[in-house]
Motif scaffolding. Structure first.
Motif, mmCIF file in Angstrom:
data_model
loop_
_atom_site.group_PDB
_atom_site.id
_atom_site.type_symbol
_atom_site.label_atom_id
_atom_site.label_comp_id
_atom_site.label_asym_id
_atom_site.label_seq_id
_atom_site.Cartn_x
_atom_site.Cartn_y
_atom_site.Cartn_z
ATOM 1 N N ILE A 103 0.820 -1.226 0.000
ATOM 2 C CA ILE A 103 0.000 0.000 0.000
ATOM 3 C C ILE A 103 0.852 1.274 0.000
ATOM 4 O O ILE A 103 0.330 2.379 -0.128
ATOM 5 N N ALA A 104 2.182 1.119 0.123
ATOM 6 C CA ALA A 104 3.069 2.293 0.237
ATOM 7 C C ALA A 104 2.890 3.307 -0.898
ATOM 8 O O ALA A 104 2.788 4.518 -0.631
ATOM 9 N N PRO A 105 2.821 2.898 -2.168
ATOM 10 C CA PRO A 105 2.655 3.915 -3.222
ATOM 11 C C PRO A 105 1.327 4.659 -3.118
ATOM 12 O O PRO A 105 1.284 5.881 -3.281
ATOM 13 N N SER A 106 0.244 3.946 -2.785
ATOM 14 C CA SER A 106 -1.072 4.613 -2.779
ATOM 15 C C SER A 106 -1.222 5.594 -1.620
ATOM 16 O O SER A 106 -2.031 6.515 -1.682
ATOM 17 N N ILE A 107 -0.421 5.432 -0.549
ATOM 18 C CA ILE A 107 -0.506 6.404 0.548
ATOM 19 C C ILE A 107 0.620 7.442 0.474
ATOM 20 O O ILE A 107 0.833 8.212 1.403
ATOM 21 N N GLY A 108 1.348 7.417 -0.639
ATOM 22 C CA GLY A 108 2.373 8.432 -0.865
ATOM 23 C C GLY A 108 3.680 8.207 -0.129
ATOM 24 O O GLY A 108 4.522 9.094 -0.037
ATOM 25 N N LEU A 109 3.854 6.996 0.384
ATOM 26 C CA LEU A 109 5.077 6.697 1.131
ATOM 27 C C LEU A 109 6.251 6.353 0.206
ATOM 28 O O LEU A 109 7.405 6.544 0.566
ATOM 29 N N ALA A 110 5.959 5.853 -0.977
ATOM 30 C CA ALA A 110 7.029 5.433 -1.878
ATOM 31 C C ALA A 110 6.571 5.483 -3.325
ATOM 32 O O ALA A 110 5.368 5.474 -3.611
ATOM 33 N N ASP A 111 7.569 5.529 -4.240
ATOM 34 C CA ASP A 111 7.258 5.509 -5.676
ATOM 35 C C ASP A 111 7.133 4.078 -6.182
ATOM 36 O O ASP A 111 6.481 3.816 -7.189
ATOM 37 N N ALA A 112 7.841 3.183 -5.488
ATOM 38 C CA ALA A 112 7.875 1.787 -5.929
ATOM 39 C C ALA A 112 7.968 0.908 -4.692
ATOM 40 O O ALA A 112 8.267 1.400 -3.597
ATOM 41 N N ILE A 113 7.717 -0.386 -4.875
ATOM 42 C CA ILE A 113 7.891 -1.324 -3.761
ATOM 43 C C ILE A 113 8.740 -2.508 -4.222
ATOM 44 O O ILE A 113 8.876 -2.768 -5.422
ATOM 45 N N CYS A 114 9.296 -3.202 -3.251
ATOM 46 C CA CYS A 114 10.019 -4.431 -3.540
ATOM 47 C C CYS A 114 9.490 -5.448 -2.536
ATOM 48 O O CYS A 114 9.727 -5.308 -1.334
ATOM 49 N N ASP A 115 8.705 -6.410 -3.029
ATOM 50 C CA ASP A 115 8.031 -7.328 -2.105
ATOM 51 C C ASP A 115 7.947 -8.730 -2.701
ATOM 52 O O ASP A 115 8.201 -8.925 -3.896
ATOM 53 N N ILE A 116 7.559 -9.662 -1.847
ATOM 54 C CA ILE A 116 7.389 -11.050 -2.274
ATOM 55 C C ILE A 116 6.136 -11.175 -3.139
ATOM 56 O O ILE A 116 5.084 -10.645 -2.793
ATOM 57 N N VAL A 117 6.294 -11.878 -4.247
ATOM 58 C CA VAL A 117 5.179 -12.119 -5.163
ATOM 59 C C VAL A 117 5.066 -13.622 -5.376
ATOM 60 O O VAL A 117 6.073 -14.308 -5.531
ATOM 61 N N SER A 118 3.836 -14.123 -5.352
ATOM 62 C CA SER A 118 3.693 -15.506 -5.774
ATOM 63 C C SER A 118 2.702 -15.583 -6.933
ATOM 64 O O SER A 118 3.104 -15.755 -8.069
ATOM 65 N N SER A 119 1.409 -15.386 -6.705
ATOM 66 C CA SER A 119 0.481 -15.401 -7.858
ATOM 67 C C SER A 119 0.471 -14.058 -8.582
ATOM 68 O O SER A 119 0.128 -13.979 -9.754
ATOM 69 N N GLY A 120 0.808 -12.985 -7.893
ATOM 70 C CA GLY A 120 0.770 -11.637 -8.483
ATOM 71 C C GLY A 120 -0.531 -10.904 -8.196
ATOM 72 O O GLY A 120 -0.673 -9.729 -8.508
ATOM 73 N N SER A 121 -1.497 -11.583 -7.543
ATOM 74 C CA SER A 121 -2.812 -10.943 -7.365
ATOM 75 C C SER A 121 -2.774 -9.803 -6.357
ATOM 76 O O SER A 121 -3.542 -8.844 -6.492
ATOM 77 N N THR A 122 -1.897 -9.859 -5.379
ATOM 78 C CA THR A 122 -1.798 -8.747 -4.413
ATOM 79 C C THR A 122 -1.356 -7.473 -5.124
ATOM 80 O O THR A 122 -1.882 -6.389 -4.864
ATOM 81 N N LEU A 123 -0.396 -7.600 -6.037
ATOM 82 C CA LEU A 123 0.060 -6.427 -6.791
ATOM 83 C C LEU A 123 -1.094 -5.855 -7.601
ATOM 84 O O LEU A 123 -1.360 -4.648 -7.557
ATOM 85 N N ILE A 124 -1.781 -6.726 -8.315
ATOM 86 C CA ILE A 124 -2.879 -6.259 -9.175
ATOM 87 C C ILE A 124 -3.948 -5.557 -8.345
ATOM 88 O O ILE A 124 -4.391 -4.459 -8.691
ATOM 89 N N SER A 125 -4.320 -6.152 -7.213
ATOM 90 C CA SER A 125 -5.406 -5.538 -6.442
ATOM 91 C C SER A 125 -4.970 -4.236 -5.786
ATOM 92 O O SER A 125 -5.809 -3.463 -5.315
ATOM 93 N N ASN A 126 -3.681 -3.947 -5.766
ATOM 94 C CA ASN A 126 -3.209 -2.662 -5.248
ATOM 95 C C ASN A 126 -2.779 -1.711 -6.362
ATOM 96 O O ASN A 126 -2.057 -0.740 -6.119
#
Ligand code: PRT
Ligand code: ZN
Length: 283
Positions: free
Chosen positions: A143-166
């Motif tokens: 959620i960091a980009p949507s709350i203005g905390l960061a321009d990008a994130i580096c996180d664990i991905v498995s199916s990719g659905s968390t990224l899409i839903s954010n």
């Protein structure tokens, strides 16, 4: 007795316990307990937070452990790794808002990136000569980009659905991970012998997961052709069927290879093909 540390509750827990059980090691679990002893193997299981496992193994509080490679390498403890276990596969990736135009890693120069994996990210950026501001946060990274905390994130991905839903898109793969067995480097001879015994069983379980037992019927005059088609087989078992002129072939194949040749086997006259799982495989 050998002490094994596994994750108490999380994405590694179930498969870690399953592997130990498949090795024929019995124990009673309870969500309240912090440790259990096996009833039929000299193993004690400690239930811990995954992030603490490499440290406990390095200090000798536990002798061995199961942890994600992402955590192990992030903590700089890759020297403890003994063996990849093939489950909890995931990747550490960089992601940016979907609407961003992203060309390559240099687009992240000078940007703010939120992550729980500052060391892995820093190494990746250093290798590519990119300087960015890394903000280490321990959770809800996406959620960091949507709350203005960061321009990008580096996180664990498995199916990719968390990224899409954010509203994010994956742009770089920083690290590939899976569960890994780790061990303290200074085990005494007795503990090393128990570990060797455990590894022997783990290998038998892993081999069996890839292999399938195949049984098929074929006209006896086609047995040679079919034997040649079966991949990686030196000598299948061939038994005569009650019906004159027919034989049964039994062998072990890799399931992936099997799908490649199924049509050819049928063309060559194979019938009644059965592919069955193997529980353990000792070579
Ligand atoms: O409480 P404790 O500290 O023990 O657990 P934890 O919350 O730190 O870890 P946990 O249980 O989430 O993950 C343990 C390990 O599982 C990780 O270190 C990875 O090695 C591995 N693993 C495999 C994953 C995932 N898949 C995964 N999908 N770890 C986390 N995720 C999260 C990710 O952070 C993101 O929020 O799932 C989301 C993405 O999933 P997809 O499917 O939507 O892409
Ligand atoms: Zn954790």
């Amino acid at each position: 007795m050998l002490r094994l540390a596994i994750q108490k509750s999380g994405r590694l827990s179930e498969d870690s316990l399953k592997l130990i059980r498949e090795c024929g090691i019995s124990f009673i679990t309870s969500s309240l307990k912090l440790k259990t002893e096996s009833t039929n193997f000299p193993l004690e299981i400690l239930y811990l937070r995954d992030d603490d496992i490499p440290g406990y193994v390095a200090d000798g509080v536990a002798d061995i452990g199961i942890v994600g490679e992402n955590v192990l390498v992030e903590e700089g403890m890759q020297a403890l790794a003994v063996e990849q276990l093939g489950f909890s596969k995931c990747r550490l990736s960089l992601a940016v808002p979907k609407s961003d135009e992203y060309q390559d890693i240099t687009d992240l120069q000078g940007k703010n990136i939120a992550t729980s994996y500052p060391n892995l990210l820093q190494a990746y950026l250093n290798e590519r000569g990119v300087q960015a501001h890394i903000h280490t946060i321990s959770g809800s990274v996406e959620i960091a980009p949507s709350i203005g905390l960061a321009d990008a994130i580096c996180d664990i991905v498995s199916s990719g659905s968390t990224l899409i839903s954010n509203g994010l898109k994956e742009v770089e793969r920083v690290f590939q991970s899976q569960a890994v067995l780790i061990a303290n480097g200074g085990l005494n001879a007795e503990k090393q012998a128990i570990l060797d015994k455990l590894l022997f069983r783990i290998h038998a379980v892993q081999r069996a997961q890839k292999a399938k037992y195949i049984l098929l019927n074929a006209p006896t005059d086609k047995v040679d052709i079919i034997t040649d088609l079966l991949p990686g087989i030196k000598s299948p078992t061939i038994l005569p069927l009650a019906e004159e002129g027919w034989s049964s072939l039994h062998s072990v194949v890799n399931e992936d290879d099997f799908w490649e040749i199924i049509e050819k086997l049928k063309e060559a006259g194979a019938q009644g093909i059965l592919v069955v799982p193997i529980e353990k495989m000792i070579v």
